[in-house]
Scaffold this active site. Structure first.
Site, mmCIF file in Angstrom:
data_model
loop_
_atom_site.group_PDB
_atom_site.id
_atom_site.type_symbol
_atom_site.label_atom_id
_atom_site.label_comp_id
_atom_site.label_asym_id
_atom_site.label_seq_id
_atom_site.Cartn_x
_atom_site.Cartn_y
_atom_site.Cartn_z
ATOM 1 N N GLY A 7 -2.590 -48.324 -8.072
ATOM 2 C CA GLY A 7 -3.601 -47.366 -7.590
ATOM 3 C C GLY A 7 -3.288 -45.953 -8.037
ATOM 4 C CB SER A 11 -1.101 -45.482 7.846
ATOM 5 O OG SER A 11 -1.936 -44.537 8.461
ATOM 6 C CE1 TYR A 66 -5.249 -48.473 5.047
ATOM 7 C CE2 TYR A 66 -5.040 -47.325 7.141
ATOM 8 C CZ TYR A 66 -4.783 -47.409 5.786
ATOM 9 O OH TYR A 66 -4.061 -46.415 5.155
HETATM 10 N N1 NAP Z 1 -5.368 -40.465 2.521
HETATM 11 C C1 NAP Z 1 -4.901 -40.656 3.735
HETATM 12 O O1 NAP Z 1 -5.220 -39.922 4.698
HETATM 13 C C2 NAP Z 1 -3.933 -41.779 3.999
HETATM 14 C C3 NAP Z 1 -3.410 -41.946 5.295
HETATM 15 C C4 NAP Z 1 -2.492 -42.963 5.530
HETATM 16 C C5 NAP Z 1 -2.104 -43.816 4.502
HETATM 17 N N2 NAP Z 1 -2.639 -43.623 3.259
HETATM 18 C C6 NAP Z 1 -2.193 -44.541 2.199
HETATM 19 O O2 NAP Z 1 -1.845 -43.809 1.028
HETATM 20 C C7 NAP Z 1 -2.056 -44.623 -0.118
HETATM 21 C C8 NAP Z 1 -2.860 -43.853 -1.172
HETATM 22 O O3 NAP Z 1 -4.107 -43.483 -0.626
HETATM 23 P P1 NAP Z 1 -4.932 -42.215 -1.160
HETATM 24 O O4 NAP Z 1 -5.037 -41.257 -0.062
HETATM 25 O O5 NAP Z 1 -4.386 -41.769 -2.457
HETATM 26 O O6 NAP Z 1 -6.369 -42.872 -1.348
HETATM 27 P P2 NAP Z 1 -7.243 -43.198 -2.658
HETATM 28 O O7 NAP Z 1 -7.385 -41.970 -3.482
HETATM 29 O O8 NAP Z 1 -8.476 -43.868 -2.191
HETATM 30 O O9 NAP Z 1 -6.324 -44.208 -3.464
HETATM 31 C C9 NAP Z 1 -6.307 -45.574 -3.202
HETATM 32 C C10 NAP Z 1 -5.984 -46.257 -4.508
HETATM 33 O O10 NAP Z 1 -5.912 -47.663 -4.273
HETATM 34 C C11 NAP Z 1 -6.702 -48.291 -5.266
HETATM 35 N N3 NAP Z 1 -7.176 -49.615 -4.860
HETATM 36 C C12 NAP Z 1 -7.935 -49.937 -3.783
HETATM 37 N N4 NAP Z 1 -8.202 -51.259 -3.792
HETATM 38 C C13 NAP Z 1 -7.583 -51.769 -4.902
HETATM 39 C C14 NAP Z 1 -7.491 -53.067 -5.469
HETATM 40 N N5 NAP Z 1 -8.098 -54.126 -4.918
HETATM 41 N N6 NAP Z 1 -6.776 -53.211 -6.611
HETATM 42 C C15 NAP Z 1 -6.174 -52.161 -7.205
HETATM 43 N N7 NAP Z 1 -6.242 -50.901 -6.713
HETATM 44 C C16 NAP Z 1 -6.940 -50.718 -5.582
HETATM 45 C C17 NAP Z 1 -7.832 -47.334 -5.533
HETATM 46 O O11 NAP Z 1 -8.459 -47.690 -6.748
HETATM 47 P P3 NAP Z 1 -10.041 -47.449 -7.051
HETATM 48 O O12 NAP Z 1 -10.131 -46.069 -7.597
HETATM 49 O O13 NAP Z 1 -10.363 -48.503 -8.055
HETATM 50 O O14 NAP Z 1 -10.767 -47.608 -5.764
HETATM 51 C C18 NAP Z 1 -7.063 -46.037 -5.567
HETATM 52 O O15 NAP Z 1 -6.453 -45.865 -6.806
HETATM 53 C C19 NAP Z 1 -2.748 -45.892 0.377
HETATM 54 O O16 NAP Z 1 -1.776 -46.904 0.523
HETATM 55 C C20 NAP Z 1 -3.287 -45.494 1.742
HETATM 56 O O17 NAP Z 1 -3.411 -46.595 2.618
HETATM 57 C C21 NAP Z 1 -3.538 -42.647 2.970
#
Ligand code: NAP
Length: 295
Positions: free
Chosen positions: A16, A147, A175
């Site tokens: 990702g 998270s 989730y």
């Molecule tokens: N942002 C927050 O507030 C927050 C809070 C707690 C935890 N987190 C965790 O932090 C991590 C990164 O999140 P982020 O904030 O950077 O969000 P994000 O920008 O939405 O990034 C999520 C990434 O996961 C990819 N992804 C989703 N489903 C997938 C699949 N089936 N196969 C391959 N890739 C997939 C997305 O790809 P696509 O572009 O193709 O969708 C994207 O690259 C995640 O593990 C999330 O759970 C985030």
């Protein structure tokens, strides 16, 4: 002591990494001279990330590998391609996650597993297992992502009888269960992988700003809520620094099975997440679903 180990030429795989925190972590590791493998299900944004990161960091060793973490066939294909082209892996960051909280009912993958659990938990378990030889050769650091939102569910357990939404479904619950499962996997894998010289630690991600356009598909009310939340969120660049700390800090060479916050401090998770009977049950259950017998 240096802030980071020498990362020149170290092979870092980040799932990702076409967007958000994963992309910033890929950038920061490329800045340190690492060879960075960007895993994405989306060829367009994955290759664009490679181009941008290579150009801005002047590091030509940034590569795109296609992989959809929700499908076991795609993960196997991804692992085979990595194994065909690389001899070792030094860092594996399981960053990709599905948090589409707008889903009204459980959607099952082609492997007949609920999509969020499949992507956020089983995907990382299978990918780790398939890459074990390379991880062992690289004395790798594996990093999983949980998270801070889990704090709102201190009594949450893995609901083994309802993981596919057989009785009821809430994407929020799916989730957070998937993130709890990643933590429990981290604690178990740390023990199992010790003899191979592989460490595995988890990061507690707090509210982090999402990239523009990430929420186009969600209902308007949810978008409004996210807009308010954004004001209390840290930047993905700041969060990526913790990813890099876990990947490259000399302090963590033998640290395994721990949980870190965004200030790089070791923290505890819920009492349930340390329950050995439940950890073992989840381990067996997960291995059965991905048909893995050996670690
Ligand atoms: N942002 C927050 O507030 C927050 C809070 C707690 C935890 N987190 C965790 O932090 C991590 C990164 O999140 P982020 O904030 O950077 O969000 P994000 O920008 O939405 O990034 C999520 C990434 O996961 C990819 N992804 C989703 N489903 C997938 C699949 N089936 N196969 C391959 N890739 C997939 C997305 O790809 P696509 O572009 O193709 O969708 C994207 O690259 C995640 O593990 C999330 O759970 C985030």
């Amino acid at each position: 002591m240096e802030k980071y180990l020498d990362m020149q030429g170290k092979v870092c795989v980040i799932t990702g990494a076409n967007a958000g925190i994963g992309k910033r972590a890929a950038f920061q590791l490329a800045q340190l001279g690492a060879k960075v493998i960007i895993v994405s299900r989306n060829e367009g944004s994955g290759k664009k990330a490679v181009e941008e990161i290579s150009k801005e960091t002047k590091n030509n060793h940034v590569y795109f590998f296609k992989g959809d973490l929700s499908y076991q066939a795609s993960i196997k294909n991804l692992a085979n391609e990595i194994i065909a082209q690389w001899n070792e892996i030094n860092v594996l960051i399981h960053n990709a996650a599905n948090f589409d909280l707008s889903m009204k009912q459980a959607s099952l993958t082609e492997d007949r597993v609920e999509t969020i659990f499949a992507t956020n938990h089983l995907g990382p378990v299978l990918l780790t297992n398939l890459l074990l030889d390379l991880l062992e050769k690289g004395k790798a650091r594996v990093i999983t992502i949980a998270s801070k939102g889990l704090l709102a569910y201190p009594l949450m357990r893995i609901d083994f009888n309802n993981l596919n939404g057989e009785q009821s479904y809430s994407p929020t619950k799916a989730y957070y269960q998937s993130k709890l499962a990643q933590l429990m996997f981290t604690y178990k894998a740390a023990e199992v992988l010790k003899t191979k010289g592989i460490t595995i630690n988890a990061i507690r991600v707090p509210s982090v700003q999402l990239d523009e356009g990430r929420l186009e598909h969600v209902p308007a009310l949810m978008r409004k809520l996210y807009k308010v939340k954004r004001k209390f969120s840290i930047t993905p660049e700041k969060m990526a620094e913790t990813y890099v700390y876990l990947a490259a800090s000399p302090d963590l060479q033998h640290v395994t099975g721990k949980y870190f916050n965004e200030d790089n401090e070791i923290i505890s998770s819920s009492k349930y997440s340390y329950n050995q009977v439940e950890i073992d049950r989840l381990w067996e259950y997960s291995n059965e679903l991905i048909q893995v017998e050996q670690w």
